[in-house]
Design a protein around this motif. Structure first.
Motif, PDB file in Angstrom:
ATOM      1  N   SER A  10       0.820  -1.217   0.000  1.00  0.00           N
ATOM      2  CA  SER A  10       0.000   0.000   0.000  1.00  0.00           C
ATOM      3  C   SER A  10       0.850   1.262   0.000  1.00  0.00           C
ATOM      4  N   THR A  11       2.131   1.143  -0.322  1.00  0.00           N
ATOM      5  CA  THR A  11       3.024   2.296  -0.312  1.00  0.00           C
ATOM      6  C   THR A  11       3.840   2.334  -1.597  1.00  0.00           C
ATOM      7  N   ALA A  12       4.599   3.411  -1.756  1.00  0.00           N
ATOM      8  CA  ALA A  12       5.489   3.564  -2.906  1.00  0.00           C
ATOM      9  C   ALA A  12       6.939   3.439  -2.430  1.00  0.00           C
ATOM     10  N   SER A  13       7.870   3.513  -3.382  1.00  0.00           N
ATOM     11  CA  SER A  13       9.276   3.358  -3.025  1.00  0.00           C
ATOM     12  C   SER A  13      10.159   4.135  -3.989  1.00  0.00           C
ATOM     13  N   LEU A  14      11.367   4.376  -3.538  1.00  0.00           N
ATOM     14  CA  LEU A  14      12.397   4.995  -4.353  1.00  0.00           C
ATOM     15  C   LEU A  14      13.663   4.152  -4.261  1.00  0.00           C
ATOM     16  N   GLU A  15      14.313   3.959  -5.381  1.00  0.00           N
ATOM     17  CA  GLU A  15      15.610   3.298  -5.402  1.00  0.00           C
ATOM     18  C   GLU A  15      16.566   4.194  -6.164  1.00  0.00           C
ATOM     19  N   GLY A  16      17.737   4.402  -5.603  1.00  0.00           N
ATOM     20  CA  GLY A  16      18.693   5.280  -6.246  1.00  0.00           C
ATOM     21  C   GLY A  16      20.029   4.612  -6.499  1.00  0.00           C
ATOM     22  N   VAL A  17      20.631   4.976  -7.598  1.00  0.00           N
ATOM     23  CA  VAL A  17      21.995   4.574  -7.922  1.00  0.00           C
ATOM     24  C   VAL A  17      22.838   5.848  -7.874  1.00  0.00           C
ATOM     25  N   VAL A  18      23.855   5.857  -6.997  1.00  0.00           N
ATOM     26  CA  VAL A  18      24.670   7.052  -6.786  1.00  0.00           C
ATOM     27  C   VAL A  18      26.133   6.697  -7.043  1.00  0.00           C
ATOM     28  N   ARG A  19      26.774   7.501  -7.847  1.00  0.00           N
ATOM     29  CA  ARG A  19      28.192   7.282  -8.134  1.00  0.00           C
ATOM     30  C   ARG A  19      28.878   8.639  -8.312  1.00  0.00           C
ATOM     31  N   ALA A  20      30.204   8.624  -8.177  1.00  0.00           N
ATOM     32  CA  ALA A  20      30.984   9.834  -8.403  1.00  0.00           C
ATOM     33  C   ALA A  20      31.226  10.009  -9.888  1.00  0.00           C
ATOM     34  N   ALA A  21      31.541  11.257 -10.287  1.00  0.00           N
ATOM     35  CA  ALA A  21      31.763  11.544 -11.706  1.00  0.00           C
ATOM     36  C   ALA A  21      32.946  10.771 -12.263  1.00  0.00           C
ATOM     37  N   ASP A  22      33.949  10.497 -11.408  1.00  0.00           N
ATOM     38  CA  ASP A  22      35.110   9.749 -11.876  1.00  0.00           C
ATOM     39  C   ASP A  22      34.975   8.254 -11.643  1.00  0.00           C
ATOM     40  N   GLY A  23      33.777   7.810 -11.219  1.00  0.00           N
ATOM     41  CA  GLY A  23      33.533   6.394 -10.997  1.00  0.00           C
ATOM     42  C   GLY A  23      33.953   5.896  -9.641  1.00  0.00           C
ATOM     43  N   SER A  24      34.433   6.759  -8.773  1.00  0.00           N
ATOM     44  CA  SER A  24      34.883   6.325  -7.447  1.00  0.00           C
ATOM     45  C   SER A  24      33.696   6.047  -6.534  1.00  0.00           C
ATOM     46  N   ASP A  25      34.001   5.432  -5.403  1.00  0.00           N
ATOM     47  CA  ASP A  25      32.984   4.992  -4.451  1.00  0.00           C
ATOM     48  C   ASP A  25      32.415   6.184  -3.679  1.00  0.00           C
ATOM     49  N   VAL A  26      31.097   6.224  -3.513  1.00  0.00           N
ATOM     50  CA  VAL A  26      30.449   7.258  -2.693  1.00  0.00           C
ATOM     51  C   VAL A  26      29.653   6.613  -1.564  1.00  0.00           C
ATOM     52  N   ASP A  27      29.998   5.372  -1.213  1.00  0.00           N
ATOM     53  CA  ASP A  27      29.302   4.708  -0.106  1.00  0.00           C
ATOM     54  C   ASP A  27      29.415   5.538   1.163  1.00  0.00           C
TER      55      ASP A  27
END
Length: 639
Positions: free
Chosen positions: A19-36
């Motif tokens: 009964s709800t909605a969701s969001l999923e995101g993919v996040v990365r740096a411009a140079d491909g490095s880790d943004v965890d």
């Protein structure tokens, strides 16, 4: 039980709540490095409710979001330019996937980049064959009855009887194997179908409905215990603004066109109500309420004593025969009733209320809702072959309460989400007779030729026609990401229920006489009476239990697979006493009950991006879908 396969063109597969909605995101740096470790805040601009998440393995998940919006997503990480996506609107069965690239900011870390949602999100309906009716569509389409299920007929896979919008067949499966959810709580009766939509009733006021979805063969294992169609409805909630509406509708036959298209019977219908929602505490506690009332009256169809001489059809019974019948029945201590005009009526009351509370200290949002429906339906008719008097009438009264509590909790560190649902439903259906006496059928000469049967007494269905049931449901679902490519769903559901039948239909008796002379002499042509041997009114108790596990696997940039299995078990507890007389006559043991059996429903679905550009995607899958039998059938069989 059903087996279903499906292949359609669609977009990417993403899971969301029932009964709800969701969001999923993919996040990365411009140079491909880790943004965890980047922190994500998803804010509902209408209510101020905030869901916190953390980027893990390049992804973040935000579950349990209220449908609607507008939503704002803000991503921050030290050493990168913060980004914000604004004006996202979420719908039921319409999860969003956003892709964000963070630019390095080695000097100034207070810069904020605002992005438009276009080009940054994809929309999908992941539940197999599904049709969603949005808020704006529901309030633009015409409906004479203001019943939300009127629009179910727009779904290609659904067939519905005229005048019975909730009595529908999904994909050719019997109507009693459908399910109906309102904010995640089932409105289906234990006998199958929708009692609230019988006898002119409604499940919930239309003003309270935000949108709903019709599902067939969903691959998400959280949907279960139905083999036909699922109508999943989500209601409105209060916001930080006071908003409301009011309406009043009046219709009658005099406003309709004449000629061949004129209504067959006169009628008058009045519907009125309002809705109101707003903040009790801004950004924290909101309310919404929507009552609706209806009054519908119409003359009973058919001829009646005293009608104009030019009326058609003519009265088939001689008034002298009615007067003689009345005198004879009074001698037996019974009432005959009148042959005069009768007015049918169907008053309706619907009240829906909801409270939404944000619990930021627990990263949670709770919803408490209460839905009440009550109808009293009096229906009477006559024709040229059967002429009931007013004693042969009854009123069907239905009342239904549904209370639900939801708790949606984000798990920012684990990147997951937990949804808890507790619901309780009480229902009663009573048929109240005009008199309490046996049915008397008497054949008399007709004024138009041949014979006509006069009916008096308590209708069969009103002879002990009471039905009450309740159920308590507890369900918990946990969603956790596993690495960068898997999302695990685990859930448990437990339901306890009870059905009580009062009295036995036909227990007053049904007597047929070939003439008034036979009635006066007490010589019946035939008679029938039903007896309770001790098991007809024994309560039916039991439980329904389920467990499910599923996985969404993002195989690559173009392919994602959803798979899982659901296990359901119906457990009837207790039994009626053994009756040797019933066993000897019908060869059936009244103390037998259905054995417990585990029903497994494995499912798998996929989404494959054909071109890689996001324009064309192929979706499909297969699964087994099971639904329990209507429990009213089990109760009747035992009785």
């Amino acid at each position: 039980m059903g087996l279903a396969t499906c292949a359609t063109l669609g977009s990417e597969l993403v899971a969301q709540g029932v009964s709800t909605a969701s969001l999923e995101g993919v996040v990365r740096a411009a140079d491909g490095s880790d943004v965890d470790g980047a922190r994500v805040a998803v804010v509902n601009g209408a209510t101020g409710f905030v869901v916190q998440a953390e980027v893990r393995s390049g992804r973040f998940l935000a579950r349990g979001l209220e449908i609607g919006g507008p939503y704002t997503i803000q991503v921050e990480r030290l050493g990168f330019v913060a980004q914000r996506v604004e004006n996202l609107y979420l719908g039921l069965g319409e999860p969003r996937r956003v892709e964000l690239v963070l630019d390095a900011a080695p000097i100034a870390v207070d810069t904020l980049r605002v992005l438009a949602p276009a080009g940054y999100s994809s929309v999908d309906t992941p539940e197999g064959t599904a049709t969603t009716l949005r808020d704006s569509l529901l309030h633009r389409l015409p409906t004479l009855n203001r019943n939300l299920y009127d629009f179910v007929r727009l779904v290609p896979q659904i067939s519905a009887r005229t005048g019975l919008p909730a009595s529908m067949s999904g994909g050719g499966v019997g109507l009693r194997f459908n399910d109906f959810l309102i904010n995640g709580a089932s409105e289906r009766t234990l006998s199958g179908g929708l009692t609230s939509n019988q006898n002119g009733g409604k499940s919930v006021p239309l003003e309270a409905v935000r949108e709903y979805q019709v599902l067939l063969a969903p691959y998400d294992v959280r949907y279960g215990n139905f083999a036909g169609a699922l109508v999943n409805t989500v209601t409105r909630s209060g916001t930080n603004r006071f908003e409301g509406s009011a309406f009043a509708y009046w219709r009658n036959d005099r406003l309709a066109r004449g000629g061949e298209m004129a209504p067959a019977d006169a009628y008058e219908q009045v519907q009125y109500g309002f809705s109101l929602g707003g903040p009790i505490v801004a950004d924290r506690l909101h309310f919404f309420v929507a009552p609706e009332f209806q009054h519908l009256t119409s003359p009973a169809p058919g001829p009646w004593v005293g009608q104009p001489a030019t009326a058609t059809p003519p009265v088939p019974v001689d008034v002298a025969d009615i007067e003689r019948l009345d005198a004879i029945l009074r001698g037996y201590g019974l009432e005959a009733g009148s042959g005069g005009p009768v007015e049918n009526e169907s008053p309706l009351r619907n009240v829906f209320g909801r409270l939404d509370l944000a619990l930021p200290e627990w990263d949670s949002r709770s919803v408490v809702s209460l839905n009440y429906a009550r109808t009293r339906n009096f229906t009477f008719s006559r024709d040229e072959q059967v002429y009931p008097l007013t004693s042969f009438s009854s009123t069907t009264s239905m009342s239904l309460w549904t209370a639900a509590f939801q708790l949606n909790t984000a798990l920012p560190r684990a990147g997951g989400h937990n949804e808890l649902l507790v619901s309780r439903r009480w229902g009663s259906l009573r048929t109240l007779p005009e008199v309490q006496q046996p049915i008397i059928r008497v054949a008399v000469p007709s004024t138009t030729g041949d014979e006509v049967t006069i009916l008096t007494g308590t209708p069969d269905i009103a002879q002990g026609g009471t039905f009450e049931d309740w159920r308590l449901v507890l369900e918990d679902t946990l969603t956790l990401p596993l690495g960068a490519s898997h999302e695990l769903t685990l859930g448990l559901e437990a339901e306890r229920f009870q059905i009580d039948r009062g009295g036995l239909a036909g227990s007053f008796g049904d007597w047929t006489f070939s003439s008034l002379d036979s009635l006066e002499a007490g010589l019946a042509e035939r008679f029938m009476i039903r007896r309770d041997f001790g098991s007809a009114t024994v309560p039916l108790r039991g439980g329904q239990y389920a467990a499910y596990a599923g996985d969404r696997w993002q195989v690559g940039d173009r392919l994602s697979i959803t798979m899982g299995v659901r296990a359901d078990m119906l457990a009837i507890s207790g039994s009626a006493p053994y009756n040797a007389e019933v066993d000897s006559i019908f060869g059936r043991r009244t103390d037998e009950r259905p054995s417990r059996r585990l029903h497994l429903s494995p499912r798998v679905g996929f989404t494959w991006e054909l071109s890689g550009a996001g324009a064309d995607r192929l979706r499909g899958g297969a699964g087994i879908f099971t639904g329990r039998p209507p429990l009213g059938w089990i109760h009747s069989a035992r009785a």
